[in-house]
Scaffold this motif. Structure first.
Motif, PDB file in Angstrom:
ATOM      1  N   SER A   1       3.459  37.343  55.109  1.00  0.00           N
ATOM      2  CA  SER A   1       3.515  36.401  53.989  1.00  0.00           C
ATOM      3  C   SER A   1       3.437  34.979  54.530  1.00  0.00           C
ATOM      4  O   SER A   1       4.239  34.585  55.379  1.00  0.00           O
ATOM      5  CB  SER A   1       4.810  36.601  53.194  1.00  0.00           C
ATOM      6  OG  SER A   1       4.914  35.655  52.150  1.00  0.00           O
TER       7      SER A   1
ATOM      8  N   LYS B   1      12.952  45.090  48.534  1.00  0.00           N
ATOM      9  CA  LYS B   1      12.648  46.356  47.870  1.00  0.00           C
ATOM     10  C   LYS B   1      13.833  47.313  47.968  1.00  0.00           C
ATOM     11  O   LYS B   1      14.111  48.062  47.031  1.00  0.00           O
ATOM     12  CB  LYS B   1      11.408  46.994  48.502  1.00  0.00           C
ATOM     13  CG  LYS B   1      10.093  46.325  48.148  1.00  0.00           C
ATOM     14  CD  LYS B   1       8.947  47.029  48.850  1.00  0.00           C
ATOM     15  CE  LYS B   1       7.613  46.407  48.519  1.00  0.00           C
ATOM     16  NZ  LYS B   1       6.499  47.047  49.275  1.00  0.00           N
TER      17      LYS B   1
ATOM     18  N   GLU C   1       4.268  46.848  54.271  1.00  0.00           N
ATOM     19  CA  GLU C   1       4.395  45.477  53.778  1.00  0.00           C
ATOM     20  C   GLU C   1       3.594  44.536  54.683  1.00  0.00           C
ATOM     21  O   GLU C   1       3.519  44.742  55.887  1.00  0.00           O
ATOM     22  CB  GLU C   1       5.869  45.055  53.755  1.00  0.00           C
ATOM     23  CG  GLU C   1       6.682  45.684  52.645  1.00  0.00           C
ATOM     24  CD  GLU C   1       7.183  47.085  52.954  1.00  0.00           C
ATOM     25  OE1 GLU C   1       7.855  47.680  52.102  1.00  0.00           O
ATOM     26  OE2 GLU C   1       6.898  47.581  54.066  1.00  0.00           O
ATOM     27  N   GLU C   2       3.004  43.513  54.089  1.00  0.00           N
ATOM     28  CA  GLU C   2       2.112  42.620  54.830  1.00  0.00           C
ATOM     29  C   GLU C   2       2.762  41.277  55.136  1.00  0.00           C
ATOM     30  O   GLU C   2       3.788  40.913  54.560  1.00  0.00           O
ATOM     31  CB  GLU C   2       0.821  42.407  54.031  1.00  0.00           C
ATOM     32  CG  GLU C   2       0.011  43.698  53.838  1.00  0.00           C
ATOM     33  CD  GLU C   2      -1.292  43.446  53.110  1.00  0.00           C
ATOM     34  OE1 GLU C   2      -1.472  42.336  52.553  1.00  0.00           O
ATOM     35  OE2 GLU C   2      -2.136  44.364  53.094  1.00  0.00           O
TER      36      GLU C   2
ATOM     37  N   TYR D   1       9.585  51.533  56.119  1.00  0.00           N
ATOM     38  CA  TYR D   1       8.403  50.678  56.186  1.00  0.00           C
ATOM     39  C   TYR D   1       7.317  51.236  55.270  1.00  0.00           C
ATOM     40  O   TYR D   1       6.929  52.397  55.389  1.00  0.00           O
ATOM     41  CB  TYR D   1       7.900  50.606  57.632  1.00  0.00           C
ATOM     42  CG  TYR D   1       6.648  49.772  57.823  1.00  0.00           C
ATOM     43  CD1 TYR D   1       6.567  48.473  57.350  1.00  0.00           C
ATOM     44  CD2 TYR D   1       5.549  50.298  58.511  1.00  0.00           C
ATOM     45  CE1 TYR D   1       5.428  47.702  57.548  1.00  0.00           C
ATOM     46  CE2 TYR D   1       4.413  49.530  58.715  1.00  0.00           C
ATOM     47  CZ  TYR D   1       4.357  48.238  58.229  1.00  0.00           C
ATOM     48  OH  TYR D   1       3.227  47.486  58.423  1.00  0.00           O
ATOM     49  N   LYS D   2       6.821  50.410  54.353  1.00  0.00           N
ATOM     50  CA  LYS D   2       5.799  50.837  53.388  1.00  0.00           C
ATOM     51  C   LYS D   2       4.568  49.944  53.480  1.00  0.00           C
ATOM     52  O   LYS D   2       3.983  49.570  52.473  1.00  0.00           O
ATOM     53  CB  LYS D   2       6.385  50.815  51.975  1.00  0.00           C
ATOM     54  CG  LYS D   2       7.568  51.769  51.790  1.00  0.00           C
ATOM     55  CD  LYS D   2       8.124  51.691  50.369  1.00  0.00           C
ATOM     56  CE  LYS D   2       9.298  52.650  50.200  1.00  0.00           C
ATOM     57  NZ  LYS D   2       9.889  52.555  48.838  1.00  0.00           N
TER      58      LYS D   2
ATOM     59  N   GLU E   1      10.239  41.239  52.584  1.00  0.00           N
ATOM     60  CA  GLU E   1       9.818  41.999  51.405  1.00  0.00           C
ATOM     61  C   GLU E   1      10.475  43.375  51.395  1.00  0.00           C
ATOM     62  O   GLU E   1      10.938  43.859  50.350  1.00  0.00           O
ATOM     63  CB  GLU E   1       8.296  42.145  51.382  1.00  0.00           C
ATOM     64  CG  GLU E   1       7.792  42.918  50.177  1.00  0.00           C
ATOM     65  CD  GLU E   1       6.281  43.055  50.147  1.00  0.00           C
ATOM     66  OE1 GLU E   1       5.776  43.763  49.246  1.00  0.00           O
ATOM     67  OE2 GLU E   1       5.593  42.471  51.016  1.00  0.00           O
ATOM     68  N   GLY E   2      10.524  44.013  52.567  1.00  0.00           N
ATOM     69  CA  GLY E   2      11.146  45.334  52.662  1.00  0.00           C
ATOM     70  C   GLY E   2      12.615  45.305  52.283  1.00  0.00           C
ATOM     71  O   GLY E   2      13.129  46.217  51.610  1.00  0.00           O
TER      72      GLY E   2
ATOM     73  N   PRO F   1       7.066  40.579  56.827  1.00  0.00           N
ATOM     74  CA  PRO F   1       7.057  41.805  56.021  1.00  0.00           C
ATOM     75  C   PRO F   1       8.448  42.398  55.795  1.00  0.00           C
ATOM     76  O   PRO F   1       8.700  43.047  54.777  1.00  0.00           O
ATOM     77  CB  PRO F   1       6.188  42.763  56.844  1.00  0.00           C
ATOM     78  CG  PRO F   1       5.282  41.878  57.622  1.00  0.00           C
ATOM     79  CD  PRO F   1       6.125  40.681  57.966  1.00  0.00           C
TER      80      PRO F   1
ATOM     81  N   GLN G   1       6.060  45.911  63.323  1.00  0.00           N
ATOM     82  CA  GLN G   1       6.685  46.038  62.008  1.00  0.00           C
ATOM     83  C   GLN G   1       7.428  47.373  61.869  1.00  0.00           C
ATOM     84  O   GLN G   1       8.553  47.408  61.358  1.00  0.00           O
ATOM     85  CB  GLN G   1       5.637  45.915  60.899  1.00  0.00           C
ATOM     86  CG  GLN G   1       5.125  44.510  60.662  1.00  0.00           C
ATOM     87  CD  GLN G   1       4.217  44.018  61.764  1.00  0.00           C
ATOM     88  OE1 GLN G   1       3.425  44.778  62.312  1.00  0.00           O
ATOM     89  NE2 GLN G   1       4.332  42.733  62.103  1.00  0.00           N
TER      90      GLN G   1
END
Length: 380
Positions: free
Chosen positions: A192, A67, A189-190, A186-187, A63-64, A60, A175
């Motif tokens: 992968s 972003k 994110e899952e 942190y939003k 991805e963070g 995750p 996370q």
């Protein structure tokens, strides 16, 4: 040489060169005028080598990072065991396996940001040496011990030194803590994880070979956890009774394990004498994941199988004893936690419950609890 393009390799054509048919141009030259030119603003190195479960649950953050740093080039340095989980990650531009050749190359590069999440000397010593304008996470002190390089890394550093105090009272997920280390918001994110066609084909043939019935639910039972933390897995007697009960309820059971579980799983099949779908104990890690993907629900301890199941968005019933359950964020499912006062020991010493002749953490999790949780979360 247009080093500012994220696709530029220097020794061979880039992927877009072939995909966009640029190769049909006569006398093609890499330049900013190329229609596939993608400038990079920040060069970021993420170091997360192992263990495999930790690598998956760090995905995750990739991805963070993307972003937060939209036009960055993200490089991930990972151990060979964790490479299959990262090589197809859409948020990672370069994946390097931890070996001498790649280390020598990284030592010659310049980065804008280095994030090291590992405290082992092989990671912290390297993080010390690699050139970067800013470093977050963990470095190696002159005394040979890891220390936090930034304020965000201090919380995770401190709780690791106090298993029965700060770690037990911690309410943050893994996370949340690594995002704090990286100084990124942190939003949710899952995980992968992408299965390749060859893995899906392996699973298809396995289903066909084992005559798996499509309209009858399958519960995957993972018996392994590795030799370092033996109490991360549920006890053998409980697994035997669980398989028998699931078979009575017309639920297919698939048995999972690794090389360390060959004898255990063989014994389980002998003692149960019921129909068990044996996934085998010598699969590649991605074929292991592909077989888990067949199942409707996974029952496991706190091990790599747990993180694969979360990444596959499977319902999970997870049992916890010597490791902190609060750090794990399930996609869907339930955590069953041992009822003892000495949780989070990480098997760092002989079990005081065993020595006192009392049920250990995993033995306090009952068959009825497990069956009830499976019934609650098994898709109808």
């Amino acid at each position: 040489m247009e080093l500012t393009c994220k696709h530029f390799k220097g020794d061979r054509p880039c992927r877009p060169y072939w995909d966009s048919e640029l190769y049909k141009q006569k006398d093609f030259k890499c330049s900013k005028s190329c229609k596939c030119y993608t400038p990079m603003e920040e060069r970021i190195l993420l170091i997360k080598l192992d263990a495999m479960g930790d690598v998956i649950r760090t995905t995750p953050l990739a991805e963070g990072i993307k972003k937060r740093y939209i036009n960055s080039q993200l490089t991930w340095l990972v151990a060979e065991s964790g490479y299959p989980f990262i090589k197809n990650n859409p948020f990672v531009d370069r994946v390097f396996i931890y070996n001498q050749e790649n280390i020598q190359g990284l030592l010659c590069e310049d980065f804008d940001l280095l994030i090291n999440l590992d405290k082992a000397k092989k990671a912290t010593s390297l993080a010390n040496k690699i050139k970067s304008k800013e470093k977050r996470g963990y470095l190696l002190s002159p005394y040979g011990t890891p220390f936090p390089a930034n304020e965000g890394a201090k919380y995770l550093y401190d709780i690791a030194l106090d298993n029965w105090g700060k770690k037990t009272n911690n309410k943050k997920s893994f996370q949340e803590m690594i995002f704090e280390v990286a100084k990124i918001q942190y939003k949710n994110e899952e995980y992968s994880l992408k299965l390749e066609n060859e893995n899906l084909e392996f699973a298809r043939k396995f289903k066909q070979r084992n005559k798996i019935i499509e309209n009858i639910p399958i519960v995957g039972i993972n018996t392994g956890c590795g030799p370092v933390y033996p109490y991360k897995k549920w006890h053998k007697e409980g697994v035997i009774e669980l398989i028998k009960e699931l078979n009575k309820q017309n639920i297919q059971v698939m048995l999972f394990g690794g090389p360390d579980e060959i004898e255990l799983n063989k014994e389980l099949k002998t003692k149960v004498k019921n129909k068990i779908i044996d996934a085998g104990c010598n699969n590649t890690i991605m074929n292991f994941a592909a077989l888990m993907n067949i199942c409707n629900l996974i029952f496991t301890g706190d091990t790599v199988a747990l993180h694969i199941a979360i990444a596959l968005k499977k319902p999970v019933i997870a049992v916890f004893g010597p490791t902190p359950s609060q750090e794990i964020k399930l996609h869907i499912g339930k955590k069953l936690i041992g009822k003892v006062s000495c949780l989070n020991c990480y098997n760092q010493f002989p079990c005081i419950m065993d020595e006192a002749g009392k049920p250990n953490c995993m033995q306090t999790i009952t068959l009825n609890e497990v069956l009830g949780a499976i019934k609650e979360y098994l898709p109808k």
